[in-house]
Design a protein around this motif. Structure first.
Motif, PDB file in Angstrom:
ATOM      1  N   GLY A   1       0.775  -1.243   0.000  1.00  0.00           N
ATOM      2  CA  GLY A   1       0.000   0.000   0.000  1.00  0.00           C
ATOM      3  C   GLY A   1       0.796   1.278   0.000  1.00  0.00           C
ATOM      4  O   GLY A   1       0.213   2.366  -0.052  1.00  0.00           O
ATOM      5  N   ALA A   2       2.122   1.210   0.049  1.00  0.00           N
ATOM      6  CA  ALA A   2       2.932   2.433   0.007  1.00  0.00           C
ATOM      7  C   ALA A   2       2.964   2.970  -1.419  1.00  0.00           C
ATOM      8  O   ALA A   2       3.303   2.232  -2.344  1.00  0.00           O
ATOM      9  CB  ALA A   2       4.353   2.149   0.487  1.00  0.00           C
TER      10      ALA A   2
ATOM     11  N   ALA B   1      14.393   2.668  -6.296  1.00  0.00           N
ATOM     12  CA  ALA B   1      13.141   3.421  -6.273  1.00  0.00           C
ATOM     13  C   ALA B   1      12.037   2.509  -6.775  1.00  0.00           C
ATOM     14  O   ALA B   1      12.180   1.853  -7.807  1.00  0.00           O
ATOM     15  CB  ALA B   1      13.233   4.667  -7.145  1.00  0.00           C
ATOM     16  N   ALA B   2      10.953   2.424  -6.021  1.00  0.00           N
ATOM     17  CA  ALA B   2       9.803   1.607  -6.411  1.00  0.00           C
ATOM     18  C   ALA B   2       8.539   2.422  -6.172  1.00  0.00           C
ATOM     19  O   ALA B   2       8.454   3.170  -5.194  1.00  0.00           O
ATOM     20  CB  ALA B   2       9.761   0.317  -5.591  1.00  0.00           C
ATOM     21  N   GLN B   3       7.558   2.299  -7.057  1.00  0.00           N
ATOM     22  CA  GLN B   3       6.335   3.068  -6.897  1.00  0.00           C
ATOM     23  C   GLN B   3       5.129   2.309  -7.415  1.00  0.00           C
ATOM     24  O   GLN B   3       5.245   1.416  -8.264  1.00  0.00           O
ATOM     25  CB  GLN B   3       6.444   4.422  -7.601  1.00  0.00           C
ATOM     26  CG  GLN B   3       6.502   4.350  -9.116  1.00  0.00           C
ATOM     27  CD  GLN B   3       6.756   5.707  -9.751  1.00  0.00           C
ATOM     28  OE1 GLN B   3       7.731   5.868 -10.470  1.00  0.00           O
ATOM     29  NE2 GLN B   3       5.892   6.686  -9.489  1.00  0.00           N
ATOM     30  N   ALA B   4       3.974   2.662  -6.873  1.00  0.00           N
ATOM     31  CA  ALA B   4       2.727   2.074  -7.337  1.00  0.00           C
ATOM     32  C   ALA B   4       2.435   2.569  -8.753  1.00  0.00           C
ATOM     33  O   ALA B   4       2.685   3.738  -9.069  1.00  0.00           O
ATOM     34  CB  ALA B   4       1.595   2.480  -6.391  1.00  0.00           C
TER      35      ALA B   4
ATOM     36  N   ARG C   1      -4.124   8.682   2.128  1.00  0.00           N
ATOM     37  CA  ARG C   1      -5.436   8.237   1.650  1.00  0.00           C
ATOM     38  C   ARG C   1      -6.465   9.363   1.826  1.00  0.00           C
ATOM     39  O   ARG C   1      -6.367  10.150   2.758  1.00  0.00           O
ATOM     40  CB  ARG C   1      -5.877   6.987   2.394  1.00  0.00           C
ATOM     41  CG  ARG C   1      -4.997   5.777   2.106  1.00  0.00           C
ATOM     42  CD  ARG C   1      -5.581   4.515   2.699  1.00  0.00           C
ATOM     43  NE  ARG C   1      -4.720   3.365   2.461  1.00  0.00           N
ATOM     44  CZ  ARG C   1      -4.754   2.628   1.366  1.00  0.00           C
ATOM     45  NH1 ARG C   1      -5.608   2.929   0.390  1.00  0.00           N
ATOM     46  NH2 ARG C   1      -3.939   1.598   1.217  1.00  0.00           N
ATOM     47  N   ASP C   2      -7.424   9.421   0.913  1.00  0.00           N
ATOM     48  CA  ASP C   2      -8.466  10.423   1.059  1.00  0.00           C
ATOM     49  C   ASP C   2      -9.438   9.979   2.147  1.00  0.00           C
ATOM     50  O   ASP C   2      -9.348   8.866   2.681  1.00  0.00           O
ATOM     51  CB  ASP C   2      -9.175  10.706  -0.270  1.00  0.00           C
ATOM     52  CG  ASP C   2      -9.891   9.487  -0.850  1.00  0.00           C
ATOM     53  OD1 ASP C   2     -10.293   8.588  -0.085  1.00  0.00           O
ATOM     54  OD2 ASP C   2     -10.042   9.437  -2.091  1.00  0.00           O
TER      55      ASP C   2
ATOM     56  N   ALA D   1      -1.968   2.981  11.692  1.00  0.00           N
ATOM     57  CA  ALA D   1      -3.226   2.795  10.975  1.00  0.00           C
ATOM     58  C   ALA D   1      -3.230   1.675   9.950  1.00  0.00           C
ATOM     59  O   ALA D   1      -4.288   1.360   9.411  1.00  0.00           O
ATOM     60  CB  ALA D   1      -3.608   4.114  10.282  1.00  0.00           C
ATOM     61  N   ASP D   2      -2.078   1.087   9.644  1.00  0.00           N
ATOM     62  CA  ASP D   2      -2.056   0.077   8.581  1.00  0.00           C
ATOM     63  C   ASP D   2      -1.039  -1.008   8.915  1.00  0.00           C
ATOM     64  O   ASP D   2       0.135  -0.901   8.572  1.00  0.00           O
ATOM     65  CB  ASP D   2      -1.718   0.726   7.244  1.00  0.00           C
ATOM     66  CG  ASP D   2      -2.026  -0.176   6.056  1.00  0.00           C
ATOM     67  OD1 ASP D   2      -1.733  -1.381   6.150  1.00  0.00           O
ATOM     68  OD2 ASP D   2      -2.542   0.324   5.041  1.00  0.00           O
TER      69      ASP D   2
END
Length: 417
Positions: free
Chosen positions: A57-58, A76-79, A249-250, A386-387
């Motif tokens: 979830g990051a 570097a890693a990203q969604a 997160r919204d 929270a996670d």
């Protein structure tokens, strides 16, 4: 901007590596080909753990580890959904949050070395009438969080700025005033409690003694002498270079453990998240407004801990610690703007920093010859616990990074996630 993340470095490394530490053979001298193979394996392991953190979830992760023996490992890693905003790179700038405190402490100790300040100076000497009980609070107490001052970030007046809804420019004096409106938590020097208010006071002291702003002091005394081209004290929301985007997160997707008053942040909506990258970090002040990169911070840590920035006497003062937890006198300790703790792979020195969208841990060995940084492009999971899924993956990565920095095998438990 609390030290909740760095304190887990010791615990997570201990839990993940004790199970295998006794079974690890003594390291043998490696041939060049063996060393190259080992480095490739370490990189592959860290890449895998970084990807797992993104899968947990990051939105993005940056890792840089320099074990002092060769080319650093940089990842570097990203969604996938974040790529429309920015292609994440290891050299990107990001908010350093409370890592700023290490630089501010360095500035104070430079002035101590020059005879312009003393760690035993009461805050009343430099900020008369600004801190109730200031005659009993020394600069050392501000630096090592034993002043007892209430943390201004716990005051509701700061919250709109934290959430990006209030764009005002906070001064050190204003942030200090918010904190000292509240009663102190304890008598000065009797306990330890993390306080951003103490660093707001230090910012005001630095400005008064030098006649310069914090941005100029960071630039002229640290960034320029060390050639840190992407390190600066933010004076607004504008970035100077390519930067990592930070997200939370919204409101509709926020974990239930996040308090209602923190669930609505300013910024562009993206895939159930809010891009908070353009929110002004000025509310962090001397406690958290610096921007930097993994490479710049490594250079800073190396210069600081090797004695390039401070004389020996001030280095000894910097490394004089008090227990973070009175129940664990031999546990993690806090010095002057820097924290230390023991792990089975080695004893680290460093700090962490968190503000919406950015959670950073910076580590080094005692001499600064080995350094490591982990940036996670979201922070509320740690701030509010929270996670658990992100937390588990983050601890596995941090444990592996710590051991890699010390040139030790990555624990099998960490590899398994």
């Amino acid at each position: 901007m609390r030290p909740r993340w760095l304190c887990t470095v010791t615990a997570s490394a201990l839990a993940l590596s004790l199970s295998v530490a006794a079974a690890l053979p003594a390291a043998a001298a490696a041939t060049p080909s063996a060393a190259s193979s080992e480095a490739a394996a370490q990189r592959a392991q860290l890449q895998q753990l970084a990807r797992r953190l993104v899968e947990a979830g990051a939105p993005g992760v940056i890792v840089r580890v320099d074990d002092g023996r060769g080319r650093p490992v940089e990842i570097a890693a990203q969604a996938p959904w974040t790529r429309r905003d920015h292609l994440l790179k290891v050299g990107d700038e990001f908010r350093m949050g409370s890592n700023t405190k290490t630089m501010v402490a360095t500035l104070v100790l430079q002035l101590v070395a020059e005879g312009k300040l003393s760690l035993t100076d009461p805050v009343e000497k430099w900020l008369p009438g600004k801190v109730p009980g200031g005659r009993a609070i020394t600069l050392r107490m501000l630096l090592n969080h034993t002043s007892g001052l209430f943390d201004y970030t716990d005051d509701a007046a700061i919250r709109p700025s934290m959430l990006g809804k209030d764009r005002r420019r906070w001064t050190s004096a204003q942030l200090l005033a918010v904190g000292v409106k509240h009663d102190p938590l304890f008598a000065p020097g009797t306990k330890w409690s993390y306080s951003n208010t103490g660093y707001a006071a230090l910012g005001a002291v630095l400005e008064r003694v030098t006649g310069e702003g914090l941005a100029e002091l960071v630039r002229d005394r640290i960034a320029r002498p060390l050639g840190l081209r992407h390190t600066y004290y933010a004076t607004g929301s504008t970035w100077r270079g390519s930067h990592a985007h930070g997200y939370e997160r919204d409101a509709a997707h926020m974990p239930p453990s996040v308090p209602a008053e923190f669930r609505h942040l300013a910024g562009e909506r993206r895939n159930g998240h809010v891009d908070v990258s353009d929110n002004d970090p000025g509310w962090g002040g001397a406690a958290g407004a610096v921007v930097s990169t993994t490479q710049d911070w490594s250079r800073f840590h190396t210069a600081l801990l090797s004695g390039k920035l401070l004389p020996a006497a001030q280095m000894a003062q910097l490394r004089t610690t008090v227990p973070v937890d009175s129940r664990q006198p031999d546990g993690p300790g806090y010095g002057l703007g820097i924290q230390t703790g023991a792990t089975p792979c080695g004893t680290f020195w460093g700090h962490d920093g968190g503000m919406p969208g950015y959670l950073t841990t910076n580590l080094a060995d005692r001499t600064g010859s080995r350094t490591a940084t982990v940036l996670i492009a979201t922070e509320f999971w740690a701030e509010f616990e929270a996670d658990p899924k992100i937390a588990k993956a983050a601890q596995a990565l941090q444990s592996a990074v710590t051991c890699t920095m010390f040139g030790k095998p990555v624990p099998a438990a960490a590899q398994a996630g």
